[in-house]
Design an enzyme around this catalytic site. Structure first.
Site, PDB file in Angstrom:
ATOM      1  CB  CYS A 112      32.801  89.355  12.332  1.00 13.50           C
ATOM      2  SG  CYS A 112      31.337  90.371  12.189  1.00 13.50           S
TER       3      CYS A 112
ATOM      4  CB  CYS B 298      26.975  91.981  15.930  1.00 18.04           C
ATOM      5  SG  CYS B 298      25.877  90.577  15.758  1.00 18.04           S
TER       6      CYS B 298
ATOM      7  CB  CYS C  25      30.103  86.055  17.676  1.00 21.29           C
ATOM      8  SG  CYS C  25      29.476  85.356  16.151  1.00 21.29           S
TER       9      CYS C  25
ATOM     10  CB  CYS D  97      26.312  87.269   9.330  1.00 23.04           C
ATOM     11  SG  CYS D  97      26.443  86.202  10.774  1.00 23.04           S
TER      12      CYS D  97
ATOM     13  CD  GLN E  54      19.068  70.992  17.318  1.00 23.41           C
ATOM     14  OE1 GLN E  54      19.857  71.920  17.497  1.00 23.41           O
ATOM     15  NE2 GLN E  54      18.547  70.315  18.308  1.00 23.41           N
TER      16      GLN E  54
ATOM     17  CE1 TYR F 233      10.954  69.440  28.493  1.00 22.32           C
ATOM     18  CE2 TYR F 233      12.086  67.336  28.744  1.00 22.32           C
ATOM     19  CZ  TYR F 233      11.436  68.428  29.301  1.00 22.32           C
ATOM     20  OH  TYR F 233      11.264  68.492  30.655  1.00 22.32           O
TER      21      TYR F 233
ATOM     22  CD  GLU G 201       7.814  70.371  21.261  1.00 23.74           C
ATOM     23  OE1 GLU G 201       8.963  69.948  21.446  1.00 23.74           O
ATOM     24  OE2 GLU G 201       7.448  71.526  21.551  1.00 23.74           O
TER      25      GLU G 201
ATOM     26  CG  ASP H  19      17.283  68.318  22.882  1.00 20.63           C
ATOM     27  OD1 ASP H  19      17.869  69.176  23.566  1.00 20.63           O
ATOM     28  OD2 ASP H  19      17.309  68.310  21.638  1.00 20.63           O
TER      29      ASP H  19
ATOM     30  CB  CYS I  29      21.439  74.220  24.381  1.00 22.05           C
ATOM     31  SG  CYS I  29      19.830  74.772  24.939  1.00 22.05           S
TER      32      CYS I  29
HETATM   33  N1  SAH Z   1      14.771  67.463  20.316  1.00 29.44           N
HETATM   34  C1  SAH Z   1      14.418  68.487  19.379  1.00 29.44           C
HETATM   35  C2  SAH Z   1      13.989  69.828  20.001  1.00 29.44           C
HETATM   36  C3  SAH Z   1      14.732  70.345  21.169  1.00 29.44           C
HETATM   37  S1  SAH Z   1      14.365  72.005  21.614  1.00 29.44           S
HETATM   38  C4  SAH Z   1      15.543  68.681  18.364  1.00 29.44           C
HETATM   39  O1  SAH Z   1      16.641  68.203  18.568  1.00 29.44           O
HETATM   40  O2  SAH Z   1      15.307  69.325  17.349  1.00 29.44           O
HETATM   41  C5  SAH Z   1      13.379  71.817  23.048  1.00 29.44           C
HETATM   42  C6  SAH Z   1      11.912  71.551  22.762  1.00 29.44           C
HETATM   43  O3  SAH Z   1      11.224  71.441  24.008  1.00 29.44           O
HETATM   44  C7  SAH Z   1      11.195  72.673  22.007  1.00 29.44           C
HETATM   45  O4  SAH Z   1      10.621  72.136  20.846  1.00 29.44           O
HETATM   46  C8  SAH Z   1      10.096  73.162  22.994  1.00 29.44           C
HETATM   47  O5  SAH Z   1       8.890  73.518  22.339  1.00 29.44           O
HETATM   48  C9  SAH Z   1       9.908  71.939  23.862  1.00 29.44           C
HETATM   49  N2  SAH Z   1       9.363  72.173  25.205  1.00 29.44           N
HETATM   50  C10 SAH Z   1       9.598  73.223  26.042  1.00 29.44           C
HETATM   51  N3  SAH Z   1       8.986  73.017  27.230  1.00 29.44           N
HETATM   52  C11 SAH Z   1       8.359  71.816  27.158  1.00 29.44           C
HETATM   53  C12 SAH Z   1       7.568  71.069  28.085  1.00 29.44           C
HETATM   54  N4  SAH Z   1       7.320  71.527  29.318  1.00 29.44           N
HETATM   55  N5  SAH Z   1       7.103  69.882  27.679  1.00 29.44           N
HETATM   56  C13 SAH Z   1       7.358  69.403  26.426  1.00 29.44           C
HETATM   57  N6  SAH Z   1       8.097  70.074  25.517  1.00 29.44           N
HETATM   58  C14 SAH Z   1       8.584  71.263  25.879  1.00 29.44           C
END
Ligand code: SAH
Length: 447
Positions: free
Chosen positions: A69, A75, A78, A152, A276, A305, A326, A374, A401
């Protein structure tokens, strides 16, 4: 040692892909430097911090390549393009192994075949250049100055073409880009979301006022050039803010959302919903996580989550029931709609803090067999983790992540009756330092 140039050897790498060097006994982290390399760096002091930047590489690593790039150094999106893709994967494997090898061996990272043009969500900011031409790109560092970016290489190719067409239409219609400093002008940002399987495209025009002069013609010309656009949404953001999206939305064309398919389920993607960003690797990630869980038809699953319910809906056909929790209200609405859209009747979504929700489940002595969790980059918290222990699911699949906060949470879980059965890194974000990791845990007394 102000603005001094010295020769250094890079002795390691940090989790953000910066090279570690030692200068006068101090550890300094240098961007764009690879372990094993010798380089001339310029050392400079900024308040309390000492930083360094590469001036010239003296002895190159075998992993070093020319970045693809042309905007790479400016930027900042990356951080690893100066490394071969194989080198990037080895770096990520190493990060996870250093953090987690004391639990058990780490599976080989799952990389991409073609590690470019993968992003399905593209954001571009508008401005003028010195000659008064409309440009689109990203903010430089912490300034309001826009660096123009015309292509990009980690984003869906179709987005660059659409953004270029919008720049041209703006010129023809004398539409002004918004100026962050003066508050003048109209078009602030362009957001493009693309469906990987559906090929559908959504364009979100973030504007400073709801009065859109020449709206009809603008849309007509844009659609004529890009019939692949399924929907156009206007989002009004008239606040002085670094947030991209405002609260008011108007659908200018189409349904206001697009759809895409992930692991056999269809998901609605609206301007604000979290989805995602690497569709190919998300399937790799979810399939591996589901594989680790060894689900059966009689079990109850908790998806903590859960975002817009992706994991819940994808596992729903393999189990008895799924409960999703969530914090984001809109995401929960999307999850409920997505369940309907896919005719799924055994998922239940709740809008709550995951920790609080778990405490109430534990109090009610609810039986949960498997938990998928997650959390965001900050990781989970003691409230959530302690109620996991009380709820005592047999299987726990922790997707993250941020391996640093994940490792911190694993310490708690392994102290309280769980053992790590499998560790699987997945490269969701090639060319950047980010790495996603799935950890499969099992309650010790069930082994
Ligand atoms: N599992 C989903 C999203 C993961 S991202 C996927 O794979 O697409 C993490 C998520 O956690 C986000 O949507 C965010 O809004 C949520 N989050 C953050 N803090 C939280 C909490 N204290 N309780 C519940 N959800 C929460």
């Amino acid at each position: 040692m102000k603005n001094e140039r010295i020769k250094v050897k890079c002795v390691g790498m940090d989790e953000e892909g910066k090279g570690i060097v030692k200068i006068n006994g101090r550890e300094i982290h240098v961007p764009y430097l690879i372990e094993g390399e010798t380089a001339i760096v310029e050392v400079f002091k900024k308040r309390k911090f000492t930083n360094a930047k590469v001036i010239r590489i003296v002895e190159k690593s075998k992993k070093r390549v020319m970045p693809e790039c042309q905007y790479y150094n400016k930027c900042g999106g990356c951080q690893l393009q100066h490394m071969s893709y194989q080198g990037q994967l080895e770096f990520k494997q190493d990060v996870i192994e250093k953090l987690m090898i004391h639990y058990r061996s780490v599976n080989k990272i799952l990389g991409m075949k073609d590690p470019y043009f993968y992003r399905n969500k593209i954001h571009s900011t508008l401005s003028y250049d010195k000659k008064g031409m409309v440009i689109s790109g990203i903010y430089e560092g912490n300034t309001h100055k826009v660096t123009p970016i015309e292509q990009c290489i980690i984003q869906d190719r179709r987005a660059d073409e659409i953004i270029a067409s919008i720049r041209k239409i703006m010129k023809t219609y004398k539409m002004k880009p918004y100026n962050e400093d003066t508050g003048e002008g109209f078009l602030r940002h362009i957001l493009v979301k693309t469906g990987f399987v559906s090929n559908e495209i959504m364009v979100v025009l973030v504007v400073s006022s709801k009065i859109f002069i020449g709206k009809k013609n603008f849309i007509k010309i844009l659609l004529k050039k890009h019939p692949e656009i399924k929907t156009i949404v206007m989002n009004v953001n008239n606040r002085k803010t670094s947030a991209v999206l405002g609260n008011r939305e108007m659908v200018l064309y189409g349904k206001g959302y697009i759809e895409d398919t992930l692991c056999g389920c269809v998901f609605q993607i609206s301007p604000k919903s979290f989805y995602q960003i690497n569709p190919i690797q998300t399937e790799v990630l979810y399939n591996k996580a589901i594989d680790m869980a060894k689900l059966n038809k009689n079990e109850v699953v908790l998806d903590a989550y859960c975002g817009i319910g992706t994991i819940s809906l994808i596992v729903s056909s393999k189990v008895k029931n799924v409960v999703g929790v969530e914090l984001n209200k809109d995401a929960v609405k999307d999850a409920i709609n997505n369940a309907k859209r896919n005719n799924i009747r055994n998922t239940y979504f709740y809008n709550d803090d995951a920790g609080d929700f778990m405490i109430s489940l534990a109090k009610e002595k609810k039986e949960i067999d498997t938990v998928f969790m997650d959390p965001p980059r900050s990781g989970s918290d003691e409230k959530f983790l302690s109620s996991i222990i009380k709820l005592a699911p047999k299987k726990l699949i922790y997707i993250s992540c941020n391996p640093v906060t994940q490792e911190r949470d694993l310490r708690y879980l392994t102290k309280h009756g769980y053992i790590v059965k499998e560790i699987q890194p997945v490269d969701m974000f090639p060319q950047t330092y980010h790495v996603e990791t799935i950890v499969g845990l099992r309650r010790k007394d069930t082994l």
